[in-house]
Write an enzyme that holds these catalytic residues in place. Structure first.
Site, short mmCIF file in Angstrom:
data_model
loop_
_atom_site.label_atom_id
_atom_site.label_comp_id
_atom_site.label_asym_id
_atom_site.label_seq_id
_atom_site.Cartn_x
_atom_site.Cartn_y
_atom_site.Cartn_z
N GLU A 288 0.70 -1.29 -0.04
CA GLU A 288 0.09 -0.08 0.06
C GLU A 288 0.73 1.24 0.00
O GLU A 288 0.43 2.40 -0.53
CB GLU A 288 -0.87 -0.01 1.08
CG GLU A 288 -2.43 -0.67 0.94
CD GLU A 288 -3.24 -0.58 2.18
OE1 GLU A 288 -2.94 0.27 3.15
OE2 GLU A 288 -4.37 -0.75 1.72
N HIS A 309 8.53 -26.82 -1.25
CA HIS A 309 7.80 -27.83 -1.87
C HIS A 309 6.38 -27.44 -2.75
O HIS A 309 5.87 -28.32 -3.31
CB HIS A 309 7.26 -29.07 -0.96
CG HIS A 309 8.41 -29.42 -0.01
ND1 HIS A 309 9.14 -30.68 -0.19
CD2 HIS A 309 8.97 -29.06 0.98
CE1 HIS A 309 10.06 -30.99 0.32
NE2 HIS A 309 10.07 -29.78 1.32
N LYS A 423 -14.13 0.28 -3.68
CA LYS A 423 -15.13 0.71 -2.87
C LYS A 423 -15.96 1.30 -3.69
O LYS A 423 -17.34 1.03 -3.46
CB LYS A 423 -14.38 1.55 -1.57
CG LYS A 423 -13.69 0.79 -0.77
CD LYS A 423 -13.32 1.89 0.64
CE LYS A 423 -12.22 1.16 1.41
NZ LYS A 423 -11.73 2.23 2.36
O1 PA5 Z 1 -3.55 1.14 5.97
C1 PA5 Z 1 -4.60 1.74 5.78
O2 PA5 Z 1 -4.83 2.86 5.91
C2 PA5 Z 1 -5.85 0.78 5.40
O3 PA5 Z 1 -5.32 -0.63 5.40
C3 PA5 Z 1 -6.70 0.70 6.52
O4 PA5 Z 1 -5.95 0.30 7.67
C4 PA5 Z 1 -7.84 -0.11 6.20
O5 PA5 Z 1 -8.31 0.15 5.04
C5 PA5 Z 1 -8.86 -0.17 7.45
O6 PA5 Z 1 -9.44 1.25 7.61
P1 PA5 Z 1 -10.10 1.71 8.76
O7 PA5 Z 1 -9.42 1.47 10.10
O8 PA5 Z 1 -10.52 3.36 8.23
O9 PA5 Z 1 -11.40 1.04 8.92
#
Ligand code: PA5
Length: 447
Positions: A288, A309, A423
Protein backbone atom coordinates in the site's frame (compact mmCIF):
# COMPACT_ATOMS: atom_id res chain seq x y z
CA UNK A 1 22.36 -5.10 23.32
CA UNK A 2 20.87 -7.88 21.19
CA UNK A 3 19.24 -6.45 18.11
CA UNK A 4 18.15 -7.30 14.61
CA UNK A 5 20.85 -7.28 11.95
CA UNK A 6 20.76 -6.80 8.16
CA UNK A 7 23.34 -8.59 5.99
CA UNK A 8 23.56 -7.65 2.30
CA UNK A 9 26.57 -9.68 1.17
CA UNK A 10 24.43 -12.11 -0.84
CA UNK A 11 23.10 -9.39 -3.11
CA UNK A 12 26.54 -8.32 -4.27
CA UNK A 13 26.65 -10.64 -7.29
CA UNK A 14 23.72 -8.58 -8.69
CA UNK A 15 24.38 -5.06 -7.38
CA UNK A 16 27.77 -3.84 -6.19
CA UNK A 17 28.53 -1.87 -3.05
CA UNK A 18 29.07 1.10 -5.40
CA UNK A 19 25.58 0.66 -6.91
CA UNK A 20 24.15 0.79 -3.39
CA UNK A 21 26.42 3.66 -2.33
CA UNK A 22 25.22 5.63 -5.40
CA UNK A 23 21.73 5.63 -3.91
CA UNK A 24 22.83 6.81 -0.48
CA UNK A 25 22.40 10.49 -1.39
CA UNK A 26 18.80 9.82 -2.41
CA UNK A 27 18.39 7.67 0.69
CA UNK A 28 19.66 10.49 2.92
CA UNK A 29 17.21 12.95 1.30
CA UNK A 30 14.42 10.42 1.87
CA UNK A 31 15.36 9.94 5.53
CA UNK A 32 15.40 13.73 5.94
CA UNK A 33 11.85 13.85 4.58
CA UNK A 34 10.74 11.17 7.04
CA UNK A 35 12.41 12.86 10.01
CA UNK A 36 11.74 16.46 9.01
CA UNK A 37 8.25 16.09 7.56
CA UNK A 38 9.17 17.78 4.28
CA UNK A 39 7.91 15.12 1.84
CA UNK A 40 4.52 14.20 0.39
CA UNK A 41 2.09 12.86 2.98
CA UNK A 42 3.98 14.53 5.82
CA UNK A 43 0.80 14.85 7.85
CA UNK A 44 0.97 11.05 8.34
CA UNK A 45 4.34 10.90 10.09
CA UNK A 46 3.00 10.47 13.62
CA UNK A 47 4.45 6.93 13.73
CA UNK A 48 8.07 8.16 13.41
CA UNK A 49 8.55 9.20 17.06
CA UNK A 50 5.69 7.14 18.41
CA UNK A 51 7.78 4.56 20.35
CA UNK A 52 9.78 7.14 22.31
CA UNK A 53 6.72 9.35 22.79
CA UNK A 54 4.35 6.63 24.00
CA UNK A 55 3.49 7.58 27.57
CA UNK A 56 3.31 5.29 30.57
CA UNK A 57 -0.18 6.67 31.16
CA UNK A 58 -1.35 5.38 27.77
CA UNK A 59 0.25 1.97 28.30
CA UNK A 60 -1.30 1.78 31.80
CA UNK A 61 -4.72 2.60 30.35
CA UNK A 62 -4.39 -0.04 27.62
CA UNK A 63 -3.18 -2.68 30.10
CA UNK A 64 -6.00 -1.87 32.53
CA UNK A 65 -8.55 -2.20 29.74
CA UNK A 66 -6.96 -5.47 28.58
CA UNK A 67 -7.02 -6.81 32.17
CA UNK A 68 -10.69 -5.94 32.43
CA UNK A 69 -11.48 -7.87 29.23
CA UNK A 70 -9.25 -10.76 30.34
CA UNK A 71 -11.06 -10.93 33.67
CA UNK A 72 -14.55 -11.02 32.17
CA UNK A 73 -14.19 -12.83 28.83
CA UNK A 74 -13.12 -16.25 27.58
CA UNK A 75 -12.98 -14.94 24.01
CA UNK A 76 -12.31 -11.48 22.64
CA UNK A 77 -13.10 -10.70 19.01
CA UNK A 78 -10.93 -7.99 17.45
CA UNK A 79 -12.86 -6.49 14.54
CA UNK A 80 -10.90 -4.61 11.87
CA UNK A 81 -9.31 -4.89 8.43
CA UNK A 82 -6.01 -3.94 6.79
CA UNK A 83 -3.96 -1.78 9.13
CA UNK A 84 -6.65 -2.18 11.77
CA UNK A 85 -6.09 -5.95 11.84
CA UNK A 86 -2.80 -7.22 10.45
CA UNK A 87 -0.36 -5.81 13.02
CA UNK A 88 -2.14 -7.33 16.01
CA UNK A 89 -2.66 -10.61 14.17
CA UNK A 90 1.04 -10.71 13.18
CA UNK A 91 2.36 -10.15 16.70
CA UNK A 92 -0.14 -12.46 18.40
CA UNK A 93 0.61 -15.29 15.96
CA UNK A 94 4.38 -14.78 16.30
CA UNK A 95 4.22 -15.03 20.10
CA UNK A 96 1.46 -17.58 20.60
CA UNK A 97 1.52 -21.32 21.05
CA UNK A 98 0.99 -22.81 17.56
CA UNK A 99 -2.05 -24.73 18.79
CA UNK A 100 -3.65 -21.92 20.80
CA UNK A 101 -6.63 -21.90 18.43
CA UNK A 102 -7.49 -25.48 19.41
CA UNK A 103 -7.28 -24.94 23.16
CA UNK A 104 -10.40 -23.81 25.00
CA UNK A 105 -10.52 -20.08 25.78
CA UNK A 106 -10.50 -19.35 29.52
CA UNK A 107 -11.32 -16.33 31.59
CA UNK A 108 -8.00 -14.72 32.49
CA UNK A 109 -6.42 -16.23 29.34
CA UNK A 110 -8.98 -15.40 26.64
CA UNK A 111 -8.69 -16.53 23.07
CA UNK A 112 -8.35 -13.59 20.64
CA UNK A 113 -10.28 -14.12 17.43
CA UNK A 114 -10.62 -11.79 14.45
CA UNK A 115 -13.57 -10.61 12.40
CA UNK A 116 -14.33 -7.87 9.90
CA UNK A 117 -11.19 -8.75 7.92
CA UNK A 118 -13.32 -10.40 5.23
CA UNK A 119 -16.94 -10.51 4.06
CA UNK A 120 -17.34 -14.28 4.25
CA UNK A 121 -20.91 -15.21 5.07
CA UNK A 122 -19.88 -18.70 6.24
CA UNK A 123 -17.07 -17.17 8.32
CA UNK A 124 -19.54 -14.95 10.15
CA UNK A 125 -22.07 -17.74 10.57
CA UNK A 126 -19.45 -20.08 12.02
CA UNK A 127 -17.97 -17.38 14.26
CA UNK A 128 -21.39 -16.51 15.68
CA UNK A 129 -22.18 -20.17 16.15
CA UNK A 130 -18.89 -20.63 18.04
CA UNK A 131 -19.64 -17.58 20.21
CA UNK A 132 -23.18 -18.58 21.16
CA UNK A 133 -22.15 -20.13 24.49
CA UNK A 134 -19.05 -17.97 25.06
CA UNK A 135 -18.46 -15.09 27.44
CA UNK A 136 -17.08 -12.86 24.73
CA UNK A 137 -15.99 -9.26 24.37
CA UNK A 138 -15.39 -7.05 21.34
CA UNK A 139 -12.62 -4.65 20.33
CA UNK A 140 -13.88 -2.81 17.26
CA UNK A 141 -11.18 -0.95 15.34
CA UNK A 142 -11.64 1.42 12.44
CA UNK A 143 -9.72 4.63 11.95
CA UNK A 144 -12.22 6.07 9.49
CA UNK A 145 -15.10 4.47 11.36
CA UNK A 146 -16.84 3.86 8.06
CA UNK A 147 -15.19 0.75 6.57
CA UNK A 148 -17.82 -1.72 5.36
CA UNK A 149 -16.22 -5.05 6.37
CA UNK A 150 -15.74 -4.29 10.09
CA UNK A 151 -19.04 -2.36 10.23
CA UNK A 152 -20.96 -5.47 9.09
CA UNK A 153 -19.13 -7.72 11.59
CA UNK A 154 -19.71 -5.25 14.42
CA UNK A 155 -23.41 -4.89 13.67
CA UNK A 156 -23.83 -8.69 13.92
CA UNK A 157 -21.61 -9.26 16.97
CA UNK A 158 -22.95 -6.27 18.91
CA UNK A 159 -26.49 -7.57 18.42
CA UNK A 160 -25.40 -11.07 19.52
CA UNK A 161 -23.57 -9.80 22.61
CA UNK A 162 -26.55 -7.66 23.64
CA UNK A 163 -28.85 -10.65 23.14
CA UNK A 164 -26.60 -12.93 25.20
CA UNK A 165 -25.81 -10.49 28.02
CA UNK A 166 -28.27 -7.64 27.91
CA UNK A 167 -27.47 -4.15 26.63
CA UNK A 168 -25.90 -2.83 29.84
CA UNK A 169 -23.49 -5.76 30.36
CA UNK A 170 -22.62 -5.80 26.64
CA UNK A 171 -21.56 -2.15 26.81
CA UNK A 172 -18.95 -3.04 29.43
CA UNK A 173 -17.37 -5.58 27.10
CA UNK A 174 -17.11 -3.46 23.99
CA UNK A 175 -14.10 -1.23 23.33
CA UNK A 176 -13.91 1.01 20.26
CA UNK A 177 -10.67 2.29 18.72
CA UNK A 178 -11.28 5.04 16.20
CA UNK A 179 -10.77 8.68 15.24
CA UNK A 180 -11.06 11.25 18.04
CA UNK A 181 -14.06 12.96 16.46
CA UNK A 182 -15.06 11.73 13.02
CA UNK A 183 -16.87 8.69 11.68
CA UNK A 184 -19.87 6.51 12.39
CA UNK A 185 -17.98 4.38 14.93
CA UNK A 186 -17.08 7.44 17.04
CA UNK A 187 -20.74 8.57 17.06
CA UNK A 188 -21.92 5.09 17.96
CA UNK A 189 -19.30 4.71 20.74
CA UNK A 190 -20.29 8.06 22.23
CA UNK A 191 -23.98 7.22 22.01
CA UNK A 192 -23.49 3.81 23.70
CA UNK A 193 -20.86 5.00 26.21
CA UNK A 194 -18.18 2.47 25.21
CA UNK A 195 -14.63 2.65 26.47
CA UNK A 196 -12.63 4.13 23.59
CA UNK A 197 -9.07 4.72 22.44
CA UNK A 198 -8.05 7.19 19.78
CA UNK A 199 -6.09 6.56 16.58
CA UNK A 200 -4.20 9.79 16.04
CA UNK A 201 -4.93 11.64 12.82
CA UNK A 202 -1.26 11.58 11.85
CA UNK A 203 -0.83 7.79 11.98
CA UNK A 204 -2.04 5.87 8.93
CA UNK A 205 -3.66 2.44 9.32
CA UNK A 206 -0.71 0.34 8.17
CA UNK A 207 1.64 2.24 10.50
CA UNK A 208 -0.68 1.89 13.51
CA UNK A 209 0.35 -1.42 15.13
CA UNK A 210 2.24 0.39 17.93
CA UNK A 211 -0.86 2.45 18.83
CA UNK A 212 -3.88 1.06 20.76
CA UNK A 213 -4.94 -0.51 17.43
CA UNK A 214 -2.30 -3.21 17.83
CA UNK A 215 -1.42 -2.83 21.49
CA UNK A 216 -4.86 -3.55 22.99
CA UNK A 217 -5.48 -6.91 21.24
CA UNK A 218 -1.84 -7.89 21.89
CA UNK A 219 -2.21 -7.08 25.60
CA UNK A 220 -5.52 -8.98 25.74
CA UNK A 221 -3.68 -12.01 24.31
CA UNK A 222 -1.35 -11.76 27.31
CA UNK A 223 1.79 -10.30 25.74
CA UNK A 224 4.10 -7.62 27.06
CA UNK A 225 3.33 -4.41 25.18
CA UNK A 226 5.92 -2.42 27.19
CA UNK A 227 8.68 -4.69 25.86
CA UNK A 228 7.26 -4.31 22.33
CA UNK A 229 7.39 -0.52 22.62
CA UNK A 230 10.86 -0.63 24.23
CA UNK A 231 12.19 -2.65 21.29
CA UNK A 232 10.63 -0.21 18.83
CA UNK A 233 12.12 2.74 20.74
CA UNK A 234 15.58 1.15 20.48
CA UNK A 235 15.09 0.86 16.74
CA UNK A 236 13.78 4.44 16.50
CA UNK A 237 17.12 5.58 17.91
CA UNK A 238 19.16 3.18 15.74
CA UNK A 239 17.56 4.42 12.51
CA UNK A 240 17.98 8.17 12.80
CA UNK A 241 21.13 8.71 10.70
CA UNK A 242 21.88 8.20 7.03
CA UNK A 243 24.66 5.64 7.20
CA UNK A 244 25.11 1.89 6.73
CA UNK A 245 24.93 1.30 10.48
CA UNK A 246 21.30 2.32 10.21
CA UNK A 247 19.66 -0.99 9.22
CA UNK A 248 16.54 0.65 7.79
CA UNK A 249 18.64 2.96 5.61
CA UNK A 250 20.79 0.04 4.42
CA UNK A 251 17.73 -2.09 3.61
CA UNK A 252 15.97 0.78 1.78
CA UNK A 253 19.04 1.62 -0.33
CA UNK A 254 19.75 -2.05 -1.12
CA UNK A 255 16.21 -2.94 -2.21
CA UNK A 256 16.05 0.18 -4.41
CA UNK A 257 19.39 -0.76 -6.03
CA UNK A 258 17.93 -4.21 -6.74
CA UNK A 259 14.74 -2.67 -8.14
CA UNK A 260 16.80 -0.47 -10.46
CA UNK A 261 18.65 -3.63 -11.57
CA UNK A 262 15.35 -5.19 -12.71
CA UNK A 263 14.40 -7.08 -9.55
CA UNK A 264 10.73 -6.09 -9.41
CA UNK A 265 9.48 -8.64 -6.88
CA UNK A 266 10.63 -9.02 -3.28
CA UNK A 267 9.82 -12.27 -1.52
CA UNK A 268 9.87 -12.14 2.27
CA UNK A 269 10.98 -15.59 3.37
CA UNK A 270 10.61 -17.12 6.82
CA UNK A 271 11.58 -20.51 8.21
CA UNK A 272 9.26 -20.26 11.19
CA UNK A 273 5.52 -20.84 10.69
CA UNK A 274 4.76 -18.31 13.43
CA UNK A 275 5.89 -15.55 11.06
CA UNK A 276 3.24 -16.20 8.41
CA UNK A 277 1.09 -13.26 9.48
CA UNK A 278 4.10 -11.05 10.02
CA UNK A 279 4.68 -11.43 6.29
CA UNK A 280 1.02 -10.54 5.66
CA UNK A 281 1.51 -7.34 7.69
CA UNK A 282 4.74 -6.58 5.77
CA UNK A 283 2.98 -7.15 2.42
CA UNK A 284 0.35 -4.58 3.32
CA UNK A 285 2.92 -2.10 4.62
CA UNK A 286 5.01 -2.18 1.45
CA UNK A 287 2.24 -2.88 -1.06
CA UNK A 288 0.00 0.00 0.00
CA UNK A 289 2.93 2.36 0.56
CA UNK A 290 4.93 1.80 -2.62
CA UNK A 291 2.60 0.49 -5.31
CA UNK A 292 1.77 3.82 -6.95
CA UNK A 293 2.14 5.74 -10.21
CA UNK A 294 2.75 2.37 -11.94
CA UNK A 295 5.89 1.86 -9.82
CA UNK A 296 6.94 -0.19 -6.82
CA UNK A 297 8.44 -3.54 -5.83
CA UNK A 298 5.73 -6.22 -5.64
CA UNK A 299 5.81 -7.68 -2.09
CA UNK A 300 5.31 -11.43 -1.93
CA UNK A 301 6.02 -13.98 0.80
CA UNK A 302 6.71 -17.65 1.37
CA UNK A 303 6.77 -19.83 4.50
CA UNK A 304 9.67 -22.27 4.27
CA UNK A 305 10.43 -25.08 4.30
CA UNK A 306 6.71 -25.67 3.56
CA UNK A 307 6.75 -23.57 0.38
CA UNK A 308 10.02 -25.03 -0.87
CA UNK A 309 7.75 -27.90 -1.87
CA UNK A 310 5.41 -25.63 -3.81
CA UNK A 311 7.09 -22.35 -4.81
CA UNK A 312 10.71 -23.55 -4.56
CA UNK A 313 10.94 -24.55 -8.22
CA UNK A 314 9.76 -21.14 -9.45
CA UNK A 315 12.10 -19.25 -7.15
CA UNK A 316 15.09 -21.41 -8.11
CA UNK A 317 14.46 -21.43 -11.82
CA UNK A 318 11.68 -19.09 -12.94
CA UNK A 319 11.93 -15.57 -14.39
CA UNK A 320 14.87 -13.70 -12.79
CA UNK A 321 12.93 -10.66 -11.63
CA UNK A 322 12.93 -11.55 -7.94
CA UNK A 323 15.01 -11.04 -4.84
CA UNK A 324 14.52 -12.49 -1.39
CA UNK A 325 14.62 -11.02 2.09
CA UNK A 326 15.04 -13.87 4.54
CA UNK A 327 14.08 -13.45 8.19
CA UNK A 328 16.07 -15.89 10.29
CA UNK A 329 15.15 -16.42 13.95
CA UNK A 330 18.38 -17.22 15.80
CA UNK A 331 17.10 -18.71 19.06
CA UNK A 332 14.13 -21.06 19.58
CA UNK A 333 11.96 -21.01 22.69
CA UNK A 334 11.93 -24.78 23.28
CA UNK A 335 14.30 -27.69 22.65
CA UNK A 336 13.37 -30.76 20.66
CA UNK A 337 15.99 -33.26 19.52
CA UNK A 338 15.66 -35.88 16.77
CA UNK A 339 15.68 -39.30 18.46
CA UNK A 340 17.89 -42.22 17.47
CA UNK A 341 16.13 -45.35 16.22
CA UNK A 342 17.76 -48.79 16.27
CA UNK A 343 16.07 -50.00 13.10
CA UNK A 344 16.81 -46.73 11.27
CA UNK A 345 14.36 -47.72 8.54
CA UNK A 346 13.83 -44.06 7.64
CA UNK A 347 17.61 -43.53 7.39
CA UNK A 348 17.50 -40.55 9.73
CA UNK A 349 20.07 -41.70 12.27
CA UNK A 350 22.70 -39.48 10.64
CA UNK A 351 20.89 -36.50 12.20
CA UNK A 352 19.86 -38.22 15.44
CA UNK A 353 20.70 -36.10 18.48
CA UNK A 354 20.50 -32.86 16.52
CA UNK A 355 18.07 -30.08 17.32
CA UNK A 356 15.22 -29.80 14.82
CA UNK A 357 16.25 -26.18 14.46
CA UNK A 358 19.73 -27.20 13.30
CA UNK A 359 18.12 -29.11 10.42
CA UNK A 360 15.87 -26.11 9.72
CA UNK A 361 18.90 -23.81 9.66
CA UNK A 362 20.66 -26.11 7.17
CA UNK A 363 17.54 -26.09 4.99
CA UNK A 364 17.67 -22.30 5.19
CA UNK A 365 21.39 -22.03 4.41
CA UNK A 366 21.25 -24.63 1.66
CA UNK A 367 18.31 -22.85 0.05
CA UNK A 368 19.96 -19.44 0.28
CA UNK A 369 23.12 -20.75 -1.38
CA UNK A 370 21.08 -22.46 -4.11
CA UNK A 371 18.98 -19.33 -4.75
CA UNK A 372 22.00 -17.03 -4.86
CA UNK A 373 23.68 -19.46 -7.29
CA UNK A 374 20.45 -19.44 -9.31
CA UNK A 375 20.49 -15.63 -9.66
CA UNK A 376 18.23 -14.65 -6.77
CA UNK A 377 19.89 -11.98 -4.60
CA UNK A 378 19.33 -12.53 -0.88
CA UNK A 379 19.13 -10.07 1.99
CA UNK A 380 19.32 -11.64 5.42
CA UNK A 381 17.63 -10.18 8.49
CA UNK A 382 18.54 -11.89 11.76
CA UNK A 383 16.10 -11.72 14.63
CA UNK A 384 17.54 -12.81 18.00
CA UNK A 385 14.31 -14.60 19.03
CA UNK A 386 10.54 -14.41 18.72
CA UNK A 387 10.05 -12.15 21.71
CA UNK A 388 8.15 -8.87 22.17
CA UNK A 389 11.25 -6.69 22.24
CA UNK A 390 12.70 -8.03 18.98
CA UNK A 391 9.33 -7.95 17.25
CA UNK A 392 9.06 -4.28 18.30
CA UNK A 393 12.47 -3.68 16.73
CA UNK A 394 11.48 -5.51 13.54
CA UNK A 395 8.17 -3.67 13.19
CA UNK A 396 9.76 -0.26 13.56
CA UNK A 397 12.69 -1.23 11.31
CA UNK A 398 10.31 -2.17 8.48
CA UNK A 399 8.17 0.95 9.01
CA UNK A 400 11.17 3.30 8.89
CA UNK A 401 12.66 1.52 5.88
CA UNK A 402 9.27 1.73 4.15
CA UNK A 403 9.06 5.50 4.59
CA UNK A 404 12.63 5.94 3.30
CA UNK A 405 12.16 3.50 0.43
CA UNK A 406 8.87 5.07 -0.69
CA UNK A 407 10.42 8.53 -0.86
CA UNK A 408 13.41 7.09 -2.75
CA UNK A 409 10.90 5.81 -5.29
CA UNK A 410 9.38 9.31 -5.51
CA UNK A 411 5.93 8.22 -4.39
CA UNK A 412 3.85 9.38 -1.42
CA UNK A 413 4.27 6.37 0.91
CA UNK A 414 1.42 7.42 3.18
CA UNK A 415 -1.69 7.50 0.99
CA UNK A 416 -3.61 4.68 -0.70
CA UNK A 417 -5.71 6.24 -3.49
CA UNK A 418 -6.00 2.91 -5.34
CA UNK A 419 -7.87 1.29 -2.45
CA UNK A 420 -10.83 3.63 -3.05
CA UNK A 421 -11.54 2.30 -6.57
CA UNK A 422 -12.94 -1.07 -5.50
CA UNK A 423 -15.04 0.62 -2.80
CA UNK A 424 -16.62 3.00 -5.32
CA UNK A 425 -17.60 0.07 -7.56
CA UNK A 426 -18.84 -2.03 -4.64
CA UNK A 427 -20.99 0.83 -3.33
CA UNK A 428 -22.33 1.47 -6.84
CA UNK A 429 -23.22 -2.21 -7.24
CA UNK A 430 -24.90 -2.27 -3.83
CA UNK A 431 -26.83 0.95 -4.69
CA UNK A 432 -25.54 2.83 -1.66
CA UNK A 433 -27.38 6.14 -1.23
CA UNK A 434 -25.25 8.93 -2.71
CA UNK A 435 -23.85 6.64 -5.45
CA UNK A 436 -26.84 6.87 -7.82
CA UNK A 437 -24.81 8.05 -10.84
CA UNK A 438 -22.13 5.41 -10.30
CA UNK A 439 -24.82 2.72 -9.93
CA UNK A 440 -26.37 3.72 -13.25
CA UNK A 441 -22.97 3.75 -14.98
CA UNK A 442 -21.82 0.39 -13.65
CA UNK A 443 -25.16 -1.29 -14.36
CA UNK A 444 -24.95 -0.01 -17.97
CA UNK A 445 -21.50 -1.67 -18.28
CA UNK A 446 -22.86 -4.98 -17.04
CA UNK A 447 -25.68 -5.20 -19.60
O1 PA5 B 1 -3.41 1.28 5.81
C1 PA5 B 1 -4.55 1.69 5.69
O2 PA5 B 1 -4.85 2.87 5.82
C2 PA5 B 1 -5.68 0.72 5.40
O3 PA5 B 1 -5.24 -0.58 5.22
C3 PA5 B 1 -6.69 0.74 6.54
O4 PA5 B 1 -6.05 0.33 7.71
C4 PA5 B 1 -7.88 -0.19 6.26
O5 PA5 B 1 -8.48 0.15 5.03
C5 PA5 B 1 -8.91 -0.08 7.37
O6 PA5 B 1 -9.35 1.22 7.51
P1 PA5 B 1 -10.13 1.72 8.78
O7 PA5 B 1 -9.25 1.56 9.98
O8 PA5 B 1 -10.44 3.16 8.50
O9 PA5 B 1 -11.37 0.89 8.91
Amino acid sequence: MKTINVDIKDVLATVSREDIACLEGKGAEALDKVLGGTGAGSDFLGWVNLPTETTDALLDDIIACADQLRATCDTVVAIGIGGSYLGAKAVIEALSDSFAAYRPGMQGEPKVLFAGQNIGEDYMYELQDYLKDKRFGIIVISKSGTTTEPAIAFRLLKEQLERQLGVEEARKRIVAITDAQRGALRSLATEEGYKTFVIADNVGGRFSVLTPVGLLPIAVAGFDIRALIDGAAEMEKATSEANEQNPAFLYACTRNALYNAGKKIEILVNYNPKLHYFAEWWKQLYGESEGKDHKGIFPAAVDNSTDLHSMGQWIQDGERTIFETVITVLEQKYEKLIPSDDANLDGLNYIAGKHIDEVNKMAELGTRIAHVDGGVPNLLISLPALREKYLGQLIYFFEKACGISGYMLDVNPFNQPGVEDYKRNMFALLAKPGYEKETEAIQARLK
